[in-house]
Scaffold this motif. Structure first.
Motif, PDB file in Angstrom:
ATOM      1  N   GLN A 294       0.823  -1.205   0.000  1.00 51.43           N
ATOM      2  CA  GLN A 294       0.000   0.000   0.000  1.00 51.43           C
ATOM      3  C   GLN A 294       0.861   1.260   0.000  1.00 51.43           C
ATOM      4  O   GLN A 294       0.469   2.296  -0.525  1.00 51.43           O
ATOM      5  N   SER A 295       2.037   1.165   0.585  1.00 51.23           N
ATOM      6  CA  SER A 295       2.922   2.335   0.668  1.00 51.23           C
ATOM      7  C   SER A 295       3.645   2.624  -0.638  1.00 51.23           C
ATOM      8  O   SER A 295       4.210   3.702  -0.802  1.00 51.23           O
TER       9      SER A 295
ATOM     10  N   ALA B 176       6.332   1.013  -1.501  1.00 54.83           N
ATOM     11  CA  ALA B 176       7.748   0.935  -1.142  1.00 54.83           C
ATOM     12  C   ALA B 176       8.572   0.196  -2.192  1.00 54.83           C
ATOM     13  O   ALA B 176       8.217  -0.895  -2.644  1.00 54.83           O
TER      14      ALA B 176
ATOM     15  N   ARG C   3       2.330  11.069  -0.375  1.00 62.56           N
ATOM     16  CA  ARG C   3       2.707   9.675  -0.095  1.00 62.56           C
ATOM     17  C   ARG C   3       3.966   9.298  -0.865  1.00 62.56           C
ATOM     18  O   ARG C   3       4.905   8.692  -0.316  1.00 62.56           O
TER      19      ARG C   3
ATOM     20  N   ILE D 191       8.044   7.562   0.016  1.00 59.58           N
ATOM     21  CA  ILE D 191       8.335   6.182  -0.377  1.00 59.58           C
ATOM     22  C   ILE D 191       9.768   5.797  -0.033  1.00 59.58           C
ATOM     23  O   ILE D 191      10.024   4.721   0.521  1.00 59.58           O
TER      24      ILE D 191
ATOM     25  N   TYR E  19      10.037   5.270   3.706  1.00 65.42           N
ATOM     26  CA  TYR E  19       9.346   4.056   4.135  1.00 65.42           C
ATOM     27  C   TYR E  19      10.164   2.823   3.729  1.00 65.42           C
ATOM     28  O   TYR E  19      10.367   1.898   4.532  1.00 65.42           O
TER      29      TYR E  19
ATOM     30  N   ARG F 254       7.715   4.301  11.475  1.00 63.24           N
ATOM     31  CA  ARG F 254       7.089   3.466  10.449  1.00 63.24           C
ATOM     32  C   ARG F 254       5.596   3.334  10.730  1.00 63.24           C
ATOM     33  O   ARG F 254       4.764   3.403   9.804  1.00 63.24           O
TER      34      ARG F 254
ATOM     35  N   LEU G  20       3.944   6.531   9.641  1.00 64.49           N
ATOM     36  CA  LEU G  20       3.816   6.574   8.187  1.00 64.49           C
ATOM     37  C   LEU G  20       2.707   5.647   7.713  1.00 64.49           C
ATOM     38  O   LEU G  20       1.975   5.975   6.773  1.00 64.49           O
ATOM     39  N   GLN G  21       2.577   4.496   8.355  1.00 64.56           N
ATOM     40  CA  GLN G  21       1.547   3.541   7.945  1.00 64.56           C
ATOM     41  C   GLN G  21       0.160   4.123   8.129  1.00 64.56           C
ATOM     42  O   GLN G  21      -0.753   3.851   7.330  1.00 64.56           O
TER      43      GLN G  21
ATOM     44  N   VAL H 265      -0.422   6.227   5.168  1.00 65.46           N
ATOM     45  CA  VAL H 265      -0.631   5.360   4.008  1.00 65.46           C
ATOM     46  C   VAL H 265      -2.041   4.786   4.022  1.00 65.46           C
ATOM     47  O   VAL H 265      -2.743   4.781   2.998  1.00 65.46           O
TER      48      VAL H 265
END
Length: 412
Positions: free
Chosen positions: A78-79, A81, A309, A313, A316, A330, A333-334, A337
C-alpha cells in the motif's frame, strides 16, 4: 537447576545446524529451534527431525504465511515501497515477522535469549535485533558470527563441514550451488559466491538454471495473457473475479508471473551496514501486484495525497530495509498510508508478456477521472474554463520573471 533456554532461528542449513550444536555446548543451554513457514515450500521437509537429531530440545515450525501476506506484504505494498528504485523488499519484510514470533516463543518457553545465524556483514542481523529491541528489550540476543570465539573456530566453510561430520549433524553441504538463496512467499533472493562478481550474468543460457520461480523471458509463452485484479481500499481481493485471501493472491500471482518470466531484478544495492552488495531477486507476483496497485491509484487517488505519499516512499522503504518495521516512525507513516488508500478501489486489467507487465485498462466506482472535463473536445460540463489558465500561468510565472530580471541587472 533447570537449564537456560535459547530460541534459535533455524533453517536446517549448514550454518544454523552448526550454530545449534555450538550454542548447546558453549552455553550449556536448552536450544529451542524455530522455523517460520513463510513460503519456502519443500525447503521445510525434514527440518524437525534434523533439529532434534542435532540437539534441539524442542522444535517449532509455524505456518505464518497468512500473517505474512495480510499484515506485512499488503501494508507495505500500500505504501508503494521500492528500495533504491528496484528492490521490492522481499527478504527485508520477512525478518520482523520471524523475529516477532521468536520473541513470542521465548516468552512462552521462559527463554532468556534468542539467537540467529545472520553474519556480521549483512542486514539481517540488524533487522532481527531491532525487532527484538522494540518488542522485548529484556531478552538477550546471541549472534554467533559476531563472537570472536565462534569465528576463530569456524574461519571457513570447510571447518563447519568438518564440525558437522564430527558431531553427526545431518546436513548436506555441496558446491553444486555456489551462492546463497533465501525464499519466501514474496520472492527468492540470491547472493554471494559467483554473484559477488557484478559482471557475472546469471541470466545467460549457461547460468539461467539458478532461477526458481520464473522462466526466462525468452522462454515465456509467445501469447500474452490478460489478468484482472480487484482492489478494495488499496488491497487486492480478487483475481479474474475470484475472491481470494492475501495468501492466495500472492500464490496465484507468483504462478502467473513466473509463467511469463516477470519479476527478475539484478542490482548492486547499499546495505545498511555501509557496504555495497550484489543481489539477484525473483519477485513475480509482487511485481504484478505493485504495477496493478499503482495503476489503481492513478485513477482513484487525489493528486496531492499521492504526491505526499510518494515523497515518503524512499523513507518508508529504507525503514523496512534497515529493520525499523516496529519503530514509531514506520507506524506513523503507515497511518498516513492507510488513510491515502481508502478510495483505492476498482479493477485493473494487465497484459503479461515475456517479462513485461503492461497496463490494459482500469475502472472504479470512485474514479476521479472525468472524461467530460479532461476531453480535448468541447466541455459539456462547463467545469473547466480554458480562459482561467491565463491568470493561473501569469501568477506562477511572476517569480520567474522577477528572478530573471535580477539576473539581467547583474550582467549590466
Amino acid at each position: 537447576m533447570a537449564k537456560e533456554k535459547i530460541v534459535l532461528a533455524y533453517s536446517g542449513g549448514l550454518d544454523t545446524s552448526v550454530i545449534l550444536k555450538w550454542l548447546k555446548e558453549t552455553y550449556d543451554a536448552e536450544i529451542i529451534a524455530f522455523t517460520a513457514d513463510i513460503g519456502q515450500k519443500d525447503e521445510l521437509d525434514g527440518l524437525e527431525a534434523k533439529a532434534l537429531a542435532t540437539g534441539a530440545s524442542k522444535v517449532y515450525i509455524d505456518d505464518l504465511r497468512d500473517e505474512f501476506a495480510q499484515d506485512f506484504i499488503y501494508p507495505m505494498f500500500q505504501s508503494g515501497a521500492l528500495y533504491e528504485g528496484q528492490y521490492l523488499l522481499g527478504t527485508s519484510i520477512a525478518r520482523p515477522l520471524i523475529a516477532k514470533r521468536m520473541v513470542d516463543i521465548a516468552r512462552a518457553e521462559g527463554a532468556t535469549a534468542i539467537a540467529h545465524g545472520a553474519t556480521g556483514k549483512g542486514n539481517d542481523q540488524v533487522r532481527f535485533e531491532l525487532t527484538a529491541a522494540a518488542l522485548a528489550p529484556d531478552i538477550a540476543v546471541i549472534a554467533p558470527w559476531r563472537i570472536e570465539e565462534f569465528r576463530e573456530q569456524f574461519p571457513g566453510r570447510a571447518e563447519m563441514i568438518a564440525y558437522a561430520e564430527k558431531h553427526n549433524i545431518p546436513v548436506q553441504a555441496s558446491a553444486a550451488k555456489p551462492y546463497s538463496m533465501d525464499r519466501n512467499l514474496l520472492h527468492i533472493s540470491f547472493e554471494s559466491g559467483m554473484l559477488e562478481d557484478p559482471w557475472f550474468d546469471p541470466s545467460s543460457d549457461a547460468n539461467k538454471g539458478m532461477y526458481v520461480l520464473s522462466v526466462s523471458p525468452e522462454d515465456a509463452p509467445d501469447q500474452a495473457e490478460y489478468v484482472e485484479l480487484t482492489f478494495e481500499a488499496g488491497n487486492c481481493t480478487a483475481i479474474n473475479g475470484e475472491q481470494l485471501s492475501p495468501l492466495q493472491v500472492m500464490e496465484k500471482l507468483n504462478e502467473l508471473g513466473g509463467k511469463h518470466g516477470i519479476g527478475r531484478v539484478d542490482m548492486v544495492e547499499n546495505r545498511f551496514v555501509g557496504m555495497k552488495s550484489r543481489g539477484v531477486y525473483e519477485t513475480p507476483g509482487g511485481t504484478i501486484l505493485f504495477a496493478a496497485h499503482r495503476k489503481m491509484e492513478s485513477l482513484t487517488m487525489d493528486r496531492d495525497v499521492m504526491h505526499l505519499r510518494d515523497s515518503l516512499i524512499a523513507k518508508y522503504a529504507s525503514l523496512v530495509y534497515n529493520g525499523f518495521w516496529f519503530a514509531p516512525e514506520r507506524l506513523a507513516l503507515q497511518a498516513l498510508v492507510l488513510e491515502s488508500q481508502k478510495n483505492v478501489t476498482g479493477v485493473v486489467r494487465l497484459k503479461l508478456y515475456k517479462g513485461n507487465v503492461i497496463g490494459a485498462g482500469v475502472k472504479s466506482p470512485v474514479s476521479l477521472y472525468n472524461p467530460d472535463i479532461a476531453t480535448m473536445e468541447a466541455d459539456p460540463s462547463k467545469a473547466y474554463d480554458q480562459g482561467d489558465a491565463t491568470g493561473f500561468i501569469r501568477l506562477n510565472a511572476l517569480r520567474l520573471k522577477v528572478s530573471s530580471g535580477v539576473e539581467q541587472n547583474k550582467k549590466q
